[in-house]
Design a protein around this motif. Structure first.
Motif, short mmCIF file in Angstrom:
data_model
loop_
_atom_site.label_atom_id
_atom_site.label_comp_id
_atom_site.label_asym_id
_atom_site.label_seq_id
_atom_site.Cartn_x
_atom_site.Cartn_y
_atom_site.Cartn_z
N GLY A 61 0.82 -1.21 0.00
CA GLY A 61 0.00 0.00 0.00
C GLY A 61 0.85 1.26 0.00
N HIS A 62 1.88 1.28 0.81
CA HIS A 62 2.77 2.44 0.90
C HIS A 62 3.50 2.65 -0.44
CE1 HIS A 62 5.26 5.22 3.36
NE2 HIS A 62 6.21 4.92 2.49
N PHE A 63 3.93 1.57 -1.01
CA PHE A 63 4.59 1.60 -2.31
C PHE A 63 3.65 2.21 -3.34
CE2 PHE A 63 8.41 -1.07 -3.52
CZ PHE A 63 8.72 -0.33 -4.64
N ALA A 64 2.40 1.70 -3.36
CA ALA A 64 1.41 2.16 -4.33
C ALA A 64 1.10 3.64 -4.11
CB ALA A 64 0.15 1.32 -4.24
N ARG A 65 0.97 4.05 -2.86
CA ARG A 65 0.67 5.47 -2.58
C ARG A 65 1.78 6.39 -3.08
NH1 ARG A 65 -1.81 3.03 1.77
NH2 ARG A 65 0.01 3.08 3.14
N THR A 66 3.00 5.94 -3.04
CA THR A 66 4.11 6.75 -3.53
C THR A 66 4.03 6.92 -5.06
OG1 THR A 66 5.43 5.84 -1.73
CG2 THR A 66 6.61 7.10 -3.40
N ILE A 67 3.72 5.83 -5.74
CA ILE A 67 3.53 5.92 -7.21
C ILE A 67 2.42 6.91 -7.51
CG2 ILE A 67 2.93 4.66 -9.33
CD1 ILE A 67 3.76 2.04 -7.76
N GLU A 68 1.32 6.77 -6.77
CA GLU A 68 0.15 7.63 -7.03
C GLU A 68 0.47 9.10 -6.76
OE1 GLU A 68 -2.97 3.97 -6.09
OE2 GLU A 68 -2.47 5.41 -4.50
#
Ligand code: SF4
Ligand code: SF4
Length: 294
Positions: free
Chosen positions: A120-127
């Protein structure tokens, strides 16, 4: 098995310098962000950050500098995991904008200690990066998430342009090279899932010089192609300290060049960056733009 030889001349490093280098360093320090480029003392730093022939590349390290795993080739410390910094995704996005990077690589330690292993943290950074500027190309080098397809999908859904996951070495050497929780089939399944789901390129990296045989390397490259992997990079394994795995051999630059041709011309990879100093993210921006967007 047998042992290390003296480091050959082609592995000598040139220290980075220049105004661009200083600016980027300051931005990172102000925001308390970490790059693999600096922390791993990467020999390619000058070349990658300057992006002489296209977009510059820098690799951000997310979720701290301590890993829940202990691979025998890797210098990151194991255990003593810290809480995630909820500001990190927006901090990284701000830094990317401030530095003016066109191509960003995000990677992380493994976080087996978290319920979603950090997906989730990884994805939020991409977003966060894409929200500010959808034109910025984002490559992510992700953990195996213990092969959980839902966690791989979470990353894909965040909309990165390239998803990388490293197989690291041939099947026979997975252990002792990687942590016991990692595995050949598991990593191939992550790559397959990532490439399957959407319009995203997939990429993997292998270290040479660990004692792999040519036929094993060929087999690994073929297996990756079969899993739909588009891009591969090959580099020399270098021992980070004496408590890490020995280098079995220093592979000659000509052999790297031969493998590059095999990968591109025979096996059909979109491109293969191959050379003693090549790392997963080596000039990733320039090479991606050359091979894919031109
Ligand atoms: Fe940074 Fe990767 Fe380039 Fe090294 S190869 S300088 S880690 S972007
Ligand atoms: Fe290093 Fe990644 Fe292995 Fe952690 S999982 S020890 S960061 S290679």
């Amino acid at each position: 098995r047998m042992a290390r030889r003296r480091k050959p001349d082609w592995l000598k490093q040139r220290p980075p310098s220049g105004q661009r280098f200083t600016e980027i360093k300051e931005t990172l320090r102000d925001r308390e962000l970490h790059t693999v480029c600096e922390e791993a003392n990467c020999p390619n730093l000058g070349e990658c950050w300057s992006g002489r022939n296209g977009p510059g590349t820098a690799t951000f390290m997310l979720m701290g500098d301590r890993c829940s795993r202990g691979c025998n080739f890797c210098d990151v410390e194991t255990g003593g995991m810290e809480a995630l910094d909820p500001e990190e995704p927006s901090n990284v996005a701000d830094a990317v904008a401030e530095i003016g990077l066109d191509y960003v690589v995000l990677t992380s330690v493994d976080r087996d200690d978290l319920p979603d292993q950090g997906a989730g943290h990884f994805a939020r950074t991409i977003e966060a990066i894409k929200d500010r500027d959808p034109g910025i190309l984002v490559e992510v080098l992700i953990p195996d998430f213990r092969g959980d397809p839902a966690l791989v999908d979470r990353i894909v859904d965040a909309g990165p342009d390239v998803i990388a996951h490293n197989v690291e070495t041939v099947e026979r050497l997975q252990w002792p090279v990687r942590d016991r929780r990692a595995g050949y089939e598991q990593s191939l399944s992550v790559l397959e899932r990532a490439g399957d789901t959407a319009d995203v390129y997939t990429k993997t990296s292998l270290m040479l010089g660990l004692g792999e045989y040519d036929h094993e390397l060929y087999r690994t490259l073929s297996d990756c192609r079969e899993a739909g992997v588009d891009v591969v990079t090959l580099g020399q394994y270098l021992q980070p300290s004496h408590s890490h795995l020995d280098v079995y051999e220093y592979v000659h630059p000509d052999a790297f060049e031969t493998w590059r041709r095999v990968a591109e011309e025979e096996l059909g990879f979109l491109y293969c960056a191959s050379g003693p100093m090549v790392r997963s993210s080596y000039r990733a921006g320039e090479l991606f733009v050359d091979a894919v967007l031109r």
